[in-house]
Scaffold this motif. Sequence first.
Motif, PDB file in Angstrom:
ATOM      1  N   LYS A 237     -64.335 -13.556 -44.510  1.00 37.87           N
ATOM      2  CA  LYS A 237     -64.126 -13.626 -42.471  1.00 37.87           C
ATOM      3  C   LYS A 237     -65.078 -12.968 -41.664  1.00 37.87           C
ATOM      4  O   LYS A 237     -65.154 -11.612 -41.730  1.00 37.87           O
ATOM      5  N   GLU A 238     -65.539 -13.760 -40.608  1.00 42.55           N
ATOM      6  CA  GLU A 238     -66.004 -12.464 -39.704  1.00 42.55           C
ATOM      7  C   GLU A 238     -66.379 -12.691 -38.784  1.00 42.55           C
ATOM      8  O   GLU A 238     -64.950 -13.120 -38.144  1.00 42.55           O
ATOM      9  N   CYS A 242     -70.055  -7.828 -37.179  1.00 44.84           N
ATOM     10  CA  CYS A 242     -70.406  -7.533 -38.967  1.00 44.84           C
ATOM     11  C   CYS A 242     -70.607  -9.457 -39.349  1.00 44.84           C
ATOM     12  O   CYS A 242     -70.565 -10.048 -38.928  1.00 44.84           O
ATOM     13  N   LEU A 243     -72.286  -8.870 -40.179  1.00 45.31           N
ATOM     14  CA  LEU A 243     -72.652 -10.041 -40.316  1.00 45.31           C
ATOM     15  C   LEU A 243     -72.145 -10.574 -42.168  1.00 45.31           C
ATOM     16  O   LEU A 243     -71.943  -9.536 -42.825  1.00 45.31           O
ATOM     17  N   VAL A 244     -71.634 -11.495 -42.344  1.00 43.92           N
ATOM     18  CA  VAL A 244     -71.366 -12.291 -43.445  1.00 43.92           C
ATOM     19  C   VAL A 244     -73.151 -13.382 -44.254  1.00 43.92           C
ATOM     20  O   VAL A 244     -73.255 -13.970 -43.014  1.00 43.92           O
ATOM     21  N   TYR A 287     -69.895 -14.050 -51.614  1.00 46.79           N
ATOM     22  CA  TYR A 287     -70.333 -13.679 -50.037  1.00 46.79           C
ATOM     23  C   TYR A 287     -70.768 -11.843 -49.925  1.00 46.79           C
ATOM     24  O   TYR A 287     -69.930 -11.758 -50.314  1.00 46.79           O
ATOM     25  N   SER A 289     -71.385  -8.737 -46.840  1.00 46.74           N
ATOM     26  CA  SER A 289     -71.039  -8.582 -45.128  1.00 46.74           C
ATOM     27  C   SER A 289     -71.046  -7.073 -44.736  1.00 46.74           C
ATOM     28  O   SER A 289     -70.421  -5.835 -46.095  1.00 46.74           O
TER      29      SER A 289
END
Lengths: 300, 228
Positions: A237-238, A242-244, A287, A289
């Motif tokens: 979850k963004e 925070c960059l995903v 994914y 982050s």
Amino acid sequence: MNLFQIRNLLFSYSDKNCVLKIKELDLRKEEIIVFSGPNGSGKTTFFKILSGFLKPDSGEIKTDLRFSEISYLPQEPCLLKRSVKKNLEYGLKIRKILNIDERIDHALGMTGLSKEKYLNRKWFELSGGEKKRVALSQRLALRPLLMILDEPSESVDSETRFYLSEAVKQASFEWKTSFIISTHDKIWGTQTGNSFYSMLNGNVFEGGFLNFIKSENSNELFVIRPEKITISETPIKERDFCLVFKGFVSACILVCKKEYYYCVDLNDKKIWVKSAGKNISTGSFVYISYDKNNFEKFES
Amino acid sequence: MEFLTQGFFDAVKILVSGDPEAFSAIYATITVSSVSVLFSAAAGFPIGFILGYYNFFGKKTLRLVFDTLLSLPTVFVGLVVYALITSRGPLGEFNLLFTLKGIGIGQFILAFPVIVSLSAAATESGEENLGLTLKSLGARKLDFFLSYLWEIRHGLLTAFLTAYGRILTEVGVSMMVGGNIKWKTRTVTTAIALETGKGYFETGIALGAVLLFIALLVNLSLVFLRKR
């Protein structure tokens, strides 16, 4: 015990470009130290300074090694225009070492070259990989306290890479020789070394799997350490700051028998992520982050 | 055309019969050229190495000077040496005019820039990491210098043979400084000039062929250095 204690080192080939700027760096004795970094990051220049072939513009390098106790293997090693035997004898005779034959046999054996097959071969009868192995044997026969190898694993086949790695580990174990090695091949580097550094734009960073990210808005460079990145096979979850990103795992490397490093291929770059266990297989979509607050800005 | 074939037959005759006049010229040619080229090599190789290996202020200018001197006209060198060693010249007291030693000085001046320039080029074209490798294996000072020269021996051999060829075949210095004195300072090239002047083309061609034969012998004697 420190091999080198470096403080405020600066070096440039001309007045304009500073190719090395190392504020503080301590390299320990009896380790196999591996440096990685892109072309032009200053590895070769740094190695030539450590070997005594170049003098820094300013700064301090403390070491108790003498020039004759260090042996440097350049990126493109050059064999003398004579037979393999005479190539190996050359340094030993100059240093007036007595048990020449024994040393030559041992050094050739360490790099996987058989005495019967190679000893009388001339320099032009060797392939590129064989030349690298002979050049390494030439230096191993001298048994120096420190060997500095500039990209030994470059442009050679997997068999040669294996022998080079084994020879380094054997010399380190047998004679407590310290090694400083540069490589672009992270897998070979982790299989060979036990201490890792990265270089970029003349700066040295501790750790071999650092990610260097360029800011989208400015030309600023940031370092993101692999342990600061989260990796998951399920969507993350963004959140604020925070960059995903989504990518796939292209490689997984076990370092020092305890840490796993995943190489995640994003569209335009590769990101290294550290994980405690191996629970994601190569080729899986993942994914990742990272928190913008964990960016380390560095001045280049 | 007949005199060309006749010339080659005469060349064989000269060598087989041991014609004393021709052999006196051959002896003078080989002696003076060999001594001159050896002195030039002894002085020129270290200077060529320094010019090719090290970087220092004025290096490019020096290279330019030596490269220009490759085109030194032999007659001009003959004239300068003549002026220096003539009885009224600064070296007149040594009585070098019309002697083989006088010719040797002129030939040294001709060969020296060839050796320096070509050995500097050979040093520069040596493998990029040769110096680094030798030092890394422990070579210092004299060991380093001699090993470096040995590694670029093929280029140095070319420099040596080019210089030898230049002075072996020159006529300007030998004629002006030596004076073409029979049994004394007559060399093969001045003998060719004399015979041609007299209209004896066959003898001129015969002597030319002998000169070529000498060059072949010199190259053959150094062939072991070309071995890989």
